[in-house]
Design a protein around this motif. Structure first.
Motif, PDB file in Angstrom:
ATOM      1  N   LEU A   3       0.976  -1.028   0.066  1.00 33.40           N
ATOM      2  CA  LEU A   3       0.039   0.143  -0.170  1.00 33.40           C
ATOM      3  C   LEU A   3       0.810   1.183   0.071  1.00 33.40           C
ATOM      4  O   LEU A   3       1.927   1.295   0.887  1.00 33.40           O
ATOM      5  N   LYS A   4       0.476   2.193  -0.793  1.00 32.86           N
ATOM      6  CA  LYS A   4       1.147   3.568  -0.548  1.00 32.86           C
ATOM      7  C   LYS A   4       0.834   4.450   0.559  1.00 32.86           C
ATOM      8  O   LYS A   4      -0.568   4.279   0.940  1.00 32.86           O
ATOM      9  N   ASP A   6       0.095   7.292   0.771  1.00 28.57           N
ATOM     10  CA  ASP A   6      -1.374   8.197   0.809  1.00 28.57           C
ATOM     11  C   ASP A   6      -2.453   7.588   0.036  1.00 28.57           C
ATOM     12  O   ASP A   6      -3.246   8.070  -0.478  1.00 28.57           O
ATOM     13  N   GLY A   7      -2.328   6.208   0.086  1.00 31.96           N
ATOM     14  CA  GLY A   7      -3.699   5.429  -0.346  1.00 31.96           C
ATOM     15  C   GLY A   7      -4.892   5.764   0.304  1.00 31.96           C
ATOM     16  O   GLY A   7      -4.633   5.730   1.680  1.00 31.96           O
ATOM     17  N   GLY A   9      -8.893   3.858   0.985  1.00 32.77           N
ATOM     18  CA  GLY A   9      -9.506   2.664   0.541  1.00 32.77           C
ATOM     19  C   GLY A   9     -10.981   2.413   1.060  1.00 32.77           C
ATOM     20  O   GLY A   9     -11.392   3.302   1.782  1.00 32.77           O
ATOM     21  N   ASP A  29      -7.606   3.167  -3.918  1.00 36.26           N
ATOM     22  CA  ASP A  29      -6.478   2.633  -3.991  1.00 36.26           C
ATOM     23  C   ASP A  29      -6.239   1.208  -3.611  1.00 36.26           C
ATOM     24  O   ASP A  29      -5.550   0.619  -3.935  1.00 36.26           O
ATOM     25  N   PHE A  30      -7.166   0.904  -2.408  1.00 36.56           N
ATOM     26  CA  PHE A  30      -7.265  -0.475  -2.016  1.00 36.56           C
ATOM     27  C   PHE A  30      -8.652  -0.874  -1.236  1.00 36.56           C
ATOM     28  O   PHE A  30      -9.371   0.134  -1.297  1.00 36.56           O
ATOM     29  N   HIS A  56      -6.759  -4.638  -7.267  1.00 31.20           N
ATOM     30  CA  HIS A  56      -6.507  -3.605  -6.147  1.00 31.20           C
ATOM     31  C   HIS A  56      -5.879  -4.384  -5.205  1.00 31.20           C
ATOM     32  O   HIS A  56      -6.210  -5.359  -4.853  1.00 31.20           O
ATOM     33  N   TYR A 202      -1.776   1.215   9.092  1.00 35.45           N
ATOM     34  CA  TYR A 202      -2.892   1.992   8.674  1.00 35.45           C
ATOM     35  C   TYR A 202      -3.790   2.523   9.398  1.00 35.45           C
ATOM     36  O   TYR A 202      -3.921   2.231  10.625  1.00 35.45           O
ATOM     37  N   PRO A 243      -1.825   4.793   4.803  1.00 36.90           N
ATOM     38  CA  PRO A 243      -2.854   4.245   4.057  1.00 36.90           C
ATOM     39  C   PRO A 243      -4.235   4.399   5.345  1.00 36.90           C
ATOM     40  O   PRO A 243      -3.935   3.970   6.095  1.00 36.90           O
ATOM     41  N   ARG A 266      -8.208  12.152   0.781  1.00 39.50           N
ATOM     42  CA  ARG A 266      -7.071  12.506  -0.260  1.00 39.50           C
ATOM     43  C   ARG A 266      -6.413  14.085   0.166  1.00 39.50           C
ATOM     44  O   ARG A 266      -5.482  14.263  -0.070  1.00 39.50           O
TER      45      ARG A 266
END
Length: 280
Positions: A3-4, A6-7, A9, A29-30, A56, A202, A243, A266
């Protein structure tokens, strides 16, 4: 799949399957799924699940391991879980820092643990064993609770002691901090700042219901409130970008409204990356 930081989900809920499959690339993103709800599922649902998680990154958030419970760990389930996590290349597996069963079986609720040294030793040993069987580190979530028996130490000291003794990671639930701080009369930002940044894998953000000025109910069935958005921004300032999953388990709004909330996440992540503060 990794995972990034800045992701953003969403939960892979059956009610959202159609919207998740139809969403344009980059909407999220996830995904996060409860493995108990998907292990062994085949047919049309299983194909839809497999298709989504092939495109994903997936994290899994368990519901039934009962890390703090009195019954023996279900190692047969842990072996099945390991195969599921490996098959779907799951980035993170997390569970609740709670009990949800006894010697007679599942209680279908997440019950708080006593905040005692004995409970620290008990749950930490079970987390270490679960990590050994799963062949990976796990993250435990700070839960919401309404009754708190046997408080020989503060909640923050209990959580930090478990993380250190088990040598595991933390799933930081920002909404649960706001709920507990209101219901039990402590400072949410002080609690947040006392958590170990290096263990935060996360973040969860969710909605709750206001029953009274001094009582919040953790529901995952409402829009995220302003106090939770504010504490999320503070979490990024204190612990850095992570994340972040928007939790919604029922009372689903139009999918576009969930996407609007993801956009708030975001923006906060982007502001944190630029050293700025953003409060929705």
């Amino acid at each position: 799949m990794d995972l990034k930081d800045d992701g953003v989900g969403l939960g892979l809920r059956r009610s959202l399957l159609g919207s998740l499959r139809a969403a344009p690339a980059g909407t999220f993103d996830f995904l996060e799924a409860a493995p108990e709800n998907w292990i062994g599922v085949g047919g049309t649902l299983g194909e839809a699940f497999a298709g989504l998680v092939s495109r994903h990154p997936l994290v899994c958030h368990g519901l039934s391991l009962s890390l703090g419970g009195p019954a023996e760990l279900d190692e047969t389930f842990l072996q099945r879980l390991r195969r599921f996590l490996d098959t779907h290349d799951v980035a993170i597996y997390s569970e609740h820092l709670s009990a949800c069963g006894d010697s007679r079986g599942q209680l279908y609720d997440l019950l708080p643990l006593p905040f005692t040294a004995e409970a620290v030793a008990h749950v930490a040993a079970r987390i270490r064993r679960a990590q050994d069987v799963l062949g990976r580190r796990i993250a435990v979530e700070n839960i919401s609770y309404y009754a708190a028996p046997f408080q020989a130490m503060d909640e923050i000291d209990f959580v930090n002691a478990v993380l250190a003794e088990a040598d595991c990671d933390l799933l930081l639930d920002v909404n649960n901090i706001v709920v507990n701080a209101t219901n039990h009369g402590y400072d949410a930002q002080e609690f947040l700042r006392a958590l170990p940044s290096a263990r935060v894998r996360y973040i969860h953000v969710a909605g709750h219901r206001d029953e009274a000025p001094d009582l919040k109910i953790d529901t995952h069935g409402a829009a995220v409130s302003d106090p939770v958005w504010a504490l999320l921004a503070e979490a990024y300032r204190v612990h850095g970008r992570r994340p972040t999953l928007l939790e919604r388990d029922f009372n689903f709004p139009p999918f576009a409204e969930l996407v609007d909330e993801l956009d708030i996440v975001r923006r906060q992540l982007a502001d944190a990356g630029h050293g700025a503060r953003h409060v929705a």
